[in-house]
Design an enzyme around this catalytic site. Structure first.
Site, mmCIF file in Angstrom:
data_model
loop_
_atom_site.group_PDB
_atom_site.id
_atom_site.type_symbol
_atom_site.label_atom_id
_atom_site.label_comp_id
_atom_site.label_asym_id
_atom_site.label_seq_id
_atom_site.Cartn_x
_atom_site.Cartn_y
_atom_site.Cartn_z
ATOM 1 N N ASN A 1 39.647 46.746 37.484
ATOM 2 C CA ASN A 1 38.244 47.138 37.268
ATOM 3 C C ASN A 1 37.773 48.278 38.171
ATOM 4 O O ASN A 1 37.004 49.130 37.737
ATOM 5 C CB ASN A 1 37.305 45.926 37.343
ATOM 6 C CG ASN A 1 37.321 45.229 38.683
ATOM 7 O OD1 ASN A 1 38.317 45.262 39.388
ATOM 8 N ND2 ASN A 1 36.224 44.588 39.024
ATOM 9 N N PRO B 1 49.528 47.510 41.626
ATOM 10 C CA PRO B 1 48.357 47.818 40.795
ATOM 11 C C PRO B 1 48.406 46.997 39.508
ATOM 12 O O PRO B 1 49.463 46.484 39.126
ATOM 13 C CB PRO B 1 48.522 49.304 40.471
ATOM 14 C CG PRO B 1 49.660 49.796 41.291
ATOM 15 C CD PRO B 1 50.488 48.616 41.666
ATOM 16 N N CYS C 1 33.104 41.991 39.668
ATOM 17 C CA CYS C 1 33.023 40.561 40.033
ATOM 18 C C CYS C 1 31.645 40.232 40.572
ATOM 19 O O CYS C 1 31.211 39.083 40.515
ATOM 20 C CB CYS C 1 34.101 40.230 41.048
ATOM 21 S SG CYS C 1 34.147 41.400 42.417
ATOM 22 N N GLY D 1 41.656 39.137 41.471
ATOM 23 C CA GLY D 1 41.858 39.032 40.029
ATOM 24 C C GLY D 1 41.238 37.763 39.487
ATOM 25 O O GLY D 1 40.275 37.232 40.048
ATOM 26 N N GLU E 1 40.584 36.570 46.060
ATOM 27 C CA GLU E 1 39.227 36.967 45.682
ATOM 28 C C GLU E 1 39.152 36.944 44.173
ATOM 29 O O GLU E 1 39.783 37.763 43.499
ATOM 30 C CB GLU E 1 38.968 38.405 46.152
ATOM 31 C CG GLU E 1 38.745 38.548 47.624
ATOM 32 C CD GLU E 1 37.415 38.001 48.062
ATOM 33 O OE1 GLU E 1 36.440 38.062 47.282
ATOM 34 O OE2 GLU E 1 37.351 37.482 49.183
HETATM 35 P P1 NAD Z 1 44.461 39.112 36.473
HETATM 36 O O1 NAD Z 1 44.453 37.835 37.221
HETATM 37 O O2 NAD Z 1 44.856 39.074 35.045
HETATM 38 O O3 NAD Z 1 45.427 40.168 37.161
HETATM 39 C C1 NAD Z 1 45.256 40.599 38.501
HETATM 40 C C2 NAD Z 1 46.589 41.086 39.038
HETATM 41 O O4 NAD Z 1 47.488 39.986 39.154
HETATM 42 C C3 NAD Z 1 47.292 42.111 38.155
HETATM 43 O O5 NAD Z 1 47.876 43.089 38.974
HETATM 44 C C4 NAD Z 1 48.353 41.271 37.451
HETATM 45 O O6 NAD Z 1 49.476 42.003 37.015
HETATM 46 C C5 NAD Z 1 48.735 40.306 38.554
HETATM 47 N N1 NAD Z 1 49.351 39.049 38.112
HETATM 48 C C6 NAD Z 1 49.272 38.439 36.908
HETATM 49 N N2 NAD Z 1 49.970 37.273 36.923
HETATM 50 C C7 NAD Z 1 50.487 37.135 38.165
HETATM 51 C C8 NAD Z 1 51.267 36.134 38.834
HETATM 52 N N3 NAD Z 1 51.656 35.031 38.206
HETATM 53 N N4 NAD Z 1 51.578 36.319 40.131
HETATM 54 C C9 NAD Z 1 51.154 37.410 40.802
HETATM 55 N N5 NAD Z 1 50.428 38.397 40.230
HETATM 56 C C10 NAD Z 1 50.087 38.260 38.929
HETATM 57 O O7 NAD Z 1 42.992 39.706 36.640
HETATM 58 P P2 NAD Z 1 42.387 41.025 35.963
HETATM 59 O O8 NAD Z 1 42.061 40.751 34.539
HETATM 60 O O9 NAD Z 1 43.238 42.192 36.282
HETATM 61 O O10 NAD Z 1 41.043 41.200 36.792
HETATM 62 C C11 NAD Z 1 39.786 40.732 36.389
HETATM 63 C C12 NAD Z 1 39.342 39.610 37.286
HETATM 64 O O11 NAD Z 1 39.318 40.056 38.645
HETATM 65 C C13 NAD Z 1 37.927 39.132 37.013
HETATM 66 O O12 NAD Z 1 37.889 37.732 36.982
HETATM 67 C C14 NAD Z 1 37.139 39.633 38.215
HETATM 68 O O13 NAD Z 1 35.991 38.877 38.523
HETATM 69 C C15 NAD Z 1 38.153 39.578 39.290
HETATM 70 N N6 NAD Z 1 37.778 40.433 40.413
HETATM 71 C C16 NAD Z 1 37.366 39.838 41.549
HETATM 72 C C17 NAD Z 1 36.966 40.600 42.626
HETATM 73 C C18 NAD Z 1 36.499 39.956 43.897
HETATM 74 O O14 NAD Z 1 36.416 40.652 44.907
HETATM 75 N N7 NAD Z 1 36.166 38.683 43.916
HETATM 76 C C19 NAD Z 1 37.004 41.994 42.523
HETATM 77 C C20 NAD Z 1 37.430 42.572 41.336
HETATM 78 C C21 NAD Z 1 37.832 41.788 40.275
#
Ligand code: NAD
Length: 525
Positions: free
Chosen positions: A145, A169, A274, A218, A240
């Site tokens: 994001n 990334p 987020c 994520g 986070e």
């Molecule tokens: P996601 O969980 O799908 O992916 C995040 C990252 O994790 C990606 O790089 C992905 O390739 C990796 N990943 C996926 N499966 C994995 C595994 N089993 N082990 C290790 N890594 C793995 O999330 P997304 O769709 O990319 O991001 C959106 C989410 O992120 C939303 O829920 C948002 O609220 C959250 N977010 C939170 C914050 C915060 O600071 N709290 C900031 C930004 C985004």
């Protein structure tokens, strides 16, 4: 081109705004990741020996190297996210140098050795300092994001503490992460900031590749997996996760400023934040006027790439678009009223969606319970602040929460009652760009602490250096004799504040030391 004919399903392959194909990015073979971590470890050994001053200067140089090519990275981020170049420059790139400077101040306040105060009466001859030791190699797993600036929160503290990092990334925005690693490598040398590319399998493999700590940003579902595995591996982790932020608008708010502020923080980054305001609790007495003006403002917000200057970009990927449409459908079926938006834009090109306002929402709607992560706000009308606080807190998430009122004392009192990590009066989410404020939450938002001095436990361990300069043995060492009991009793008196006990202790200690010395020398006869 329209969404019917363009296949957006392969992560990161096309511009979300125009559907144009982007350059191919090679996935890192999972069997190569352990070697990348090993190279990082070799580079880290020298970096850990460098002074904090030298590390700081080099990181400022890296930030400057980014700014020298800011247009180039803005273009890359714009292609990967669909956000306009001016939006990207403002929100992702321009702040890097300032961020680094504040992060350095936080490091200076955190990393120095701390002297421990030790009682000279109870523990004569002893001194201790607690030092910060880098963990080693830190894995940084990121979402899409804010594909560039999301790295700043762990990147600067991890490097300032003397670690090497391996960036992972999102597969939706791989080019941005690679570019960041290249700029830092140009200044810091090979290995200190590496990158691995790919999807969840690569992120999971990074955890298995010998890293010493991990930060994850994520989704809740992935965050749980990462935290569980890091727990098994006994490596520190910071997760986070999602948000479902609430804003409480009170009848005594500064009406016009609050309209602008709510619009800003509901729609910033197309709501893919987020810390976006997704729920608006508003006092019934001003609700009609406020909501109709808010709807008019939502209609005025422009979506890229339809306009030269536009406030927001499209959704980044089809799954996000699907969630947004599903939440809106569910809300309308359950009785919400659509006052703005509700449909795709850009003539059907790309993944643009019009800013959407849903009035008269209720607690059982998905748009109130689940993270939407899109340009949608759910309005919930309340009788008073008590109802607003109760309903705002009835969420699985707890990242930011805000209160909008001209009575700052009342605002602070309400803010303290919000079950969130960052509670604000008359603003929202802005601390997310500050390097000295902990970005953290409650519940499903995760246990992580990103940014600031409070995030350091993930990046350092504490090592105590304890030095004893006594020439004799300690009086409580073996062997025990009748003085041992008196020693304990006098220590108790001393701990309770008896001034005479200090003098008494000195006498007992002398006798005890003599006895211990005799005991030891007897053993040599
Ligand atoms: P996601 O969980 O799908 O992916 C995040 C990252 O994790 C990606 O790089 C992905 O390739 C990796 N990943 C996926 N499966 C994995 C595994 N089993 N082990 C290790 N890594 C793995 O999330 P997304 O769709 O990319 O991001 C959106 C989410 O992120 C939303 O829920 C948002 O609220 C959250 N977010 C939170 C914050 C915060 O600071 N709290 C900031 C930004 C985004």
């Amino acid at each position: 081109m329209n969404t019917e004919t363009i296949d957006h399903s392969r992560p990161g392959a096309r511009s979300p705004a125009t559907g144009e194909a982007l350059s191919e990015v090679d996935t890192t073979p999972v069997e190569a990741i352990a070697g990348i971590v090993e190279e990082a470890r070799e580079a880290q050994a020298d970096w850990a020996k460098a002074s904090l001053g030298l590390r700081s200067r080099m990181l400022l140089e890296a930030a400057e190297a980014v700014l020298e090519r800011s247009e180039e990275i803005a273009e890359i981020i714009s292609q990967e996210t669909g956000k306009s170049v001016p939006e990207v420059l403002l929100n992702e790139v321009s702040g890097i140098n300032e961020y680094a400077k504040v992060a350095i101040k936080e490091a200076e306040a955190t990393l120095g050795p701390a002297k421990v105060s030790i009682s000279r009466v109870a523990y004569p001859g002893k001194k201790a300092v607690v030092e910060s030791v880098p963990r080693g190699v830190v894995g940084i797993i990121a979402p899409w994001n804010y594909p560039f600036s999301i790295f700043f929160k762990p990147l600067f503290p991890a490097l300032l503490a003397g670690n090497a990092v391996v960036l992972k990334p999102s597969e939706f925005t791989p080019r941005t992460g690679a570019w960041l690693a290249e700029r830092f490598t140009e200044v810091l040398g090979d290995g200190l900031v590496s990158v691995v590319q790919g999807g969840g399998d690569v992120g999971a493999a990074l955890l298995e590749s010998g890293i010493d700590a991990v930060t994850f940003t994520g989704s809740v579902a992935t965050g749980r997996k990462v935290a569980a595995r890091a727990g098994e591996l006994l490596i520190p982790h910071s997760v986070e996760l999602g948000g479902k932020d609430a804003a409480i608008v009170l009848a005594d708010c500064n009406f016009e400023r609050t309209l602008a502020g709510i619009t800003q923080w509901a729609l910033h980054n197309c709501g893919q934040n987020c810390g976006a305001i997704e729920r608006l609790y508003i006092e019934e007495s001003i609700a009609d006027d406020f909501v109709s003006r808010l709807a008019a403002l939502f209609e005025k917000v422009r979506v890229a790439p339809e306009f030269e200057y536009c406030e927001i970009g499209p959704l980044q990927n089809p799954a996000q678009l699907e969630t947004v449409e599903r939440h809106i459908d569910d809300a309308l079926k359950k009785g919400a009223e659509l006052l703005a938006g509700g449909d795709r834009c850009n003539g059907g090109q790309g993944l643009g969606f019009r800013p959407t306002l849903l009035d008269h929402c209720t607690d059982e709607m998905d748009v109130v319970r689940e993270e939407t992560f899109g340009p949608v706000i759910a309005v919930l009308r309340v009788e008073d602040e008590e109802e607003a606080i109760r309903r705002a807190n009835a969420s699985n998430y707890g990242l930011n929460g805000s209160v909008w009122t001209t009575d700052l004392t009342r605002g602070k009192a309400i803010a303290r009652r919000l079950d969130v990590g960052v509670a604000l009066v008359n603003n929202h989410a802005i601390p997310g760009s500050m390097a000295n404020i902990p970005w953290t939450g409650t519940g499903d938002t995760g246990t992580g602490i990103a940014a600031s001095r409070y995030s350091y436990p993930t990046f350092i361990r504490h090592q105590t250096i304890f030095v004893d300069s006594s020439r004799g043995p300690d009086p409580w060492w073996f062997p025990f004799n009748e003085d041992t009991r008196e020693l304990s009793e006098t220590l108790i008196e001393f701990s309770l504040g008896s001034v005479f006990s200090a003098i008494k202790l000195a006498g007992i200690a002398k006798r005890r030391v003599k006895a211990i010395r005799e005991w030891v020398s007897e053993s040599g006869n």
